[in-house]
Design a protein around this motif. Sequence first.
Motif, PDB file in Angstrom:
ATOM      1  N   VAL A 193      -4.409  15.286  17.353  1.00  0.00           N
ATOM      2  CA  VAL A 193      -5.310  14.212  16.943  1.00  0.00           C
ATOM      3  C   VAL A 193      -6.208  13.773  18.087  1.00  0.00           C
ATOM      4  O   VAL A 193      -7.392  13.506  17.882  1.00  0.00           O
ATOM      5  N   LEU A 194      -5.703  13.729  19.290  1.00  0.00           N
ATOM      6  CA  LEU A 194      -6.452  13.145  20.394  1.00  0.00           C
ATOM      7  C   LEU A 194      -6.942  14.147  21.437  1.00  0.00           C
ATOM      8  O   LEU A 194      -7.669  13.757  22.346  1.00  0.00           O
ATOM      9  N   SER A 195      -6.557  15.387  21.376  1.00  0.00           N
ATOM     10  CA  SER A 195      -6.868  16.322  22.449  1.00  0.00           C
ATOM     11  C   SER A 195      -8.062  17.211  22.106  1.00  0.00           C
ATOM     12  O   SER A 195      -7.995  18.024  21.174  1.00  0.00           O
ATOM     13  N   PRO A 196      -9.159  17.124  22.867  1.00  0.00           N
ATOM     14  CA  PRO A 196     -10.294  18.018  22.626  1.00  0.00           C
ATOM     15  C   PRO A 196      -9.967  19.468  22.987  1.00  0.00           C
ATOM     16  O   PRO A 196     -10.555  20.394  22.429  1.00  0.00           O
ATOM     17  N   GLN A 197      -9.018  19.667  23.888  1.00  0.00           N
ATOM     18  CA  GLN A 197      -8.625  21.023  24.259  1.00  0.00           C
ATOM     19  C   GLN A 197      -8.011  21.742  23.064  1.00  0.00           C
ATOM     20  O   GLN A 197      -8.309  22.908  22.814  1.00  0.00           O
ATOM     21  N   VAL A 198      -7.166  21.057  22.299  1.00  0.00           N
ATOM     22  CA  VAL A 198      -6.534  21.664  21.119  1.00  0.00           C
ATOM     23  C   VAL A 198      -7.590  21.982  20.068  1.00  0.00           C
ATOM     24  O   VAL A 198      -7.576  23.047  19.449  1.00  0.00           O
ATOM     25  N   TRP A 199      -8.556  21.061  19.864  1.00  0.00           N
ATOM     26  CA  TRP A 199      -9.607  21.301  18.892  1.00  0.00           C
ATOM     27  C   TRP A 199     -10.491  22.477  19.314  1.00  0.00           C
ATOM     28  O   TRP A 199     -10.933  23.264  18.468  1.00  0.00           O
ATOM     29  N   THR A 200     -10.746  22.631  20.603  1.00  0.00           N
ATOM     30  CA  THR A 200     -11.516  23.779  21.084  1.00  0.00           C
ATOM     31  C   THR A 200     -10.760  25.076  20.826  1.00  0.00           C
ATOM     32  O   THR A 200     -11.345  26.081  20.407  1.00  0.00           O
ATOM     33  N   GLY A 201      -9.454  25.057  21.075  1.00  0.00           N
ATOM     34  CA  GLY A 201      -8.634  26.243  20.807  1.00  0.00           C
ATOM     35  C   GLY A 201      -8.635  26.605  19.333  1.00  0.00           C
ATOM     36  O   GLY A 201      -8.728  27.783  18.968  1.00  0.00           O
ATOM     37  N   LEU A 202      -8.535  25.605  18.460  1.00  0.00           N
ATOM     38  CA  LEU A 202      -8.571  25.886  17.018  1.00  0.00           C
ATOM     39  C   LEU A 202      -9.936  26.431  16.602  1.00  0.00           C
ATOM     40  O   LEU A 202     -10.021  27.327  15.755  1.00  0.00           O
ATOM     41  N   GLY A 203     -10.992  25.913  17.199  1.00  0.00           N
ATOM     42  CA  GLY A 203     -12.332  26.432  16.911  1.00  0.00           C
ATOM     43  C   GLY A 203     -12.479  27.882  17.332  1.00  0.00           C
ATOM     44  O   GLY A 203     -13.065  28.694  16.614  1.00  0.00           O
ATOM     45  N   LEU A 204     -11.934  28.226  18.497  1.00  0.00           N
ATOM     46  CA  LEU A 204     -11.987  29.619  18.963  1.00  0.00           C
ATOM     47  C   LEU A 204     -11.174  30.537  18.053  1.00  0.00           C
ATOM     48  O   LEU A 204     -11.581  31.670  17.766  1.00  0.00           O
ATOM     49  N   LEU A 205     -10.021  30.063  17.601  1.00  0.00           N
ATOM     50  CA  LEU A 205      -9.222  30.858  16.666  1.00  0.00           C
ATOM     51  C   LEU A 205      -9.968  31.082  15.352  1.00  0.00           C
ATOM     52  O   LEU A 205      -9.955  32.194  14.797  1.00  0.00           O
ATOM     53  N   ALA A 206     -10.625  30.040  14.845  1.00  0.00           N
ATOM     54  CA  ALA A 206     -11.398  30.179  13.612  1.00  0.00           C
ATOM     55  C   ALA A 206     -12.550  31.160  13.805  1.00  0.00           C
ATOM     56  O   ALA A 206     -12.825  31.996  12.934  1.00  0.00           O
ATOM     57  N   LEU A 207     -13.233  31.087  14.943  1.00  0.00           N
ATOM     58  CA  LEU A 207     -14.325  32.015  15.237  1.00  0.00           C
ATOM     59  C   LEU A 207     -13.813  33.452  15.308  1.00  0.00           C
ATOM     60  O   LEU A 207     -14.445  34.378  14.795  1.00  0.00           O
ATOM     61  N   ALA A 208     -12.663  33.645  15.937  1.00  0.00           N
ATOM     62  CA  ALA A 208     -12.089  34.985  16.029  1.00  0.00           C
ATOM     63  C   ALA A 208     -11.764  35.538  14.645  1.00  0.00           C
ATOM     64  O   ALA A 208     -12.035  36.710  14.351  1.00  0.00           O
ATOM     65  N   LEU A 209     -11.202  34.703  13.781  1.00  0.00           N
ATOM     66  CA  LEU A 209     -10.889  35.158  12.426  1.00  0.00           C
ATOM     67  C   LEU A 209     -12.158  35.507  11.653  1.00  0.00           C
ATOM     68  O   LEU A 209     -12.191  36.501  10.924  1.00  0.00           O
ATOM     69  N   LEU A 210     -13.213  34.709  11.811  1.00  0.00           N
ATOM     70  CA  LEU A 210     -14.477  35.019  11.144  1.00  0.00           C
ATOM     71  C   LEU A 210     -15.071  36.330  11.643  1.00  0.00           C
ATOM     72  O   LEU A 210     -15.603  37.122  10.864  1.00  0.00           O
ATOM     73  N   LEU A 211     -14.970  36.577  12.945  1.00  0.00           N
ATOM     74  CA  LEU A 211     -15.487  37.832  13.496  1.00  0.00           C
ATOM     75  C   LEU A 211     -14.692  39.034  12.989  1.00  0.00           C
ATOM     76  O   LEU A 211     -15.264  40.078  12.672  1.00  0.00           O
ATOM     77  N   PHE A 212     -13.365  38.892  12.912  1.00  0.00           N
ATOM     78  CA  PHE A 212     -12.548  39.977  12.364  1.00  0.00           C
ATOM     79  C   PHE A 212     -12.924  40.250  10.913  1.00  0.00           C
ATOM     80  O   PHE A 212     -13.047  41.403  10.493  1.00  0.00           O
ATOM     81  N   ALA A 213     -13.109  39.200  10.124  1.00  0.00           N
ATOM     82  CA  ALA A 213     -13.466  39.369   8.714  1.00  0.00           C
ATOM     83  C   ALA A 213     -14.831  40.027   8.573  1.00  0.00           C
ATOM     84  O   ALA A 213     -15.029  40.914   7.739  1.00  0.00           O
ATOM     85  N   ALA A 214     -15.801  39.619   9.392  1.00  0.00           N
ATOM     86  CA  ALA A 214     -17.136  40.211   9.333  1.00  0.00           C
ATOM     87  C   ALA A 214     -17.094  41.687   9.717  1.00  0.00           C
ATOM     88  O   ALA A 214     -17.760  42.519   9.089  1.00  0.00           O
ATOM     89  N   ALA A 215     -16.337  42.024  10.745  1.00  0.00           N
ATOM     90  CA  ALA A 215     -16.228  43.427  11.156  1.00  0.00           C
ATOM     91  C   ALA A 215     -15.556  44.255  10.073  1.00  0.00           C
ATOM     92  O   ALA A 215     -15.943  45.394   9.808  1.00  0.00           O
ATOM     93  N   HIS A 216     -14.568  43.679   9.421  1.00  0.00           N
ATOM     94  CA  HIS A 216     -13.875  44.392   8.342  1.00  0.00           C
ATOM     95  C   HIS A 216     -14.823  44.656   7.183  1.00  0.00           C
ATOM     96  O   HIS A 216     -14.880  45.763   6.650  1.00  0.00           O
ATOM     97  N   LEU A 217     -15.599  43.646   6.784  1.00  0.00           N
ATOM     98  CA  LEU A 217     -16.544  43.823   5.685  1.00  0.00           C
ATOM     99  C   LEU A 217     -17.640  44.819   6.045  1.00  0.00           C
ATOM    100  O   LEU A 217     -18.043  45.635   5.218  1.00  0.00           O
ATOM    101  N   ALA A 218     -18.130  44.765   7.275  1.00  0.00           N
ATOM    102  CA  ALA A 218     -19.157  45.715   7.702  1.00  0.00           C
ATOM    103  C   ALA A 218     -18.613  47.143   7.704  1.00  0.00           C
ATOM    104  O   ALA A 218     -19.313  48.078   7.321  1.00  0.00           O
ATOM    105  N   GLY A 219     -17.372  47.317   8.121  1.00  0.00           N
ATOM    106  CA  GLY A 219     -16.768  48.651   8.105  1.00  0.00           C
ATOM    107  C   GLY A 219     -16.604  49.182   6.699  1.00  0.00           C
ATOM    108  O   GLY A 219     -16.839  50.356   6.436  1.00  0.00           O
TER     109      GLY A 219
END
Length: 163
Positions: free
Chosen positions: A67-93
């Motif tokens: 709830v209070l840590s910007p570091q945790v929110w940044t980590g969750l954002g990076l994880l979400a970005l990684a999942l989106l990139l994996f999904a995009a690469a899978h669809l492109a393939g």
Amino acid sequence: MTTEVVCYALTALGLAVGLLSAVRRRFLAATRWVAVALLPAGVYLAGLVPVLRRIGRMLRTWGADLVLSPQVWTGLGLLALALLLFAAAHLAGRRRAARTAVAPPSAPRATAAPAAGPPALRARPAAPQATEPAPKSAPGRKGGGDDLGDFSEIEEILRRRGI
């Protein structure tokens, strides 16, 4: 001692519900209930209860920090970005594989039969398209051309094919 009693009570309760499901002839549901009922006793006998407690405490601490840590929110954002990139690469393939599976009509096909092969495998030239309209029925007939005795359409098709 309390953990043991709770685990065995949960197992007994789940087995009772599974037995009731089996009596009602819902065997698939009974099998699921028995499978879930065996989990608490298995966790206790394997010695995983302290491990699960520790994991629960760590998740609770992480949730409070979320709830209070910007570091945790940044980590969750990076994880979400990684999942989106994996999904995009899978669809492109998948899209690229679909394009290469269907060759364009102008490209030569690798599986085309050789011209020197047997006559059945040689490519036939396209039949010329008839520029004339289909022959009409004879003016004296009332059937409109769909009689069994009128073979003019069949004769025309055979003539176009050279038979």
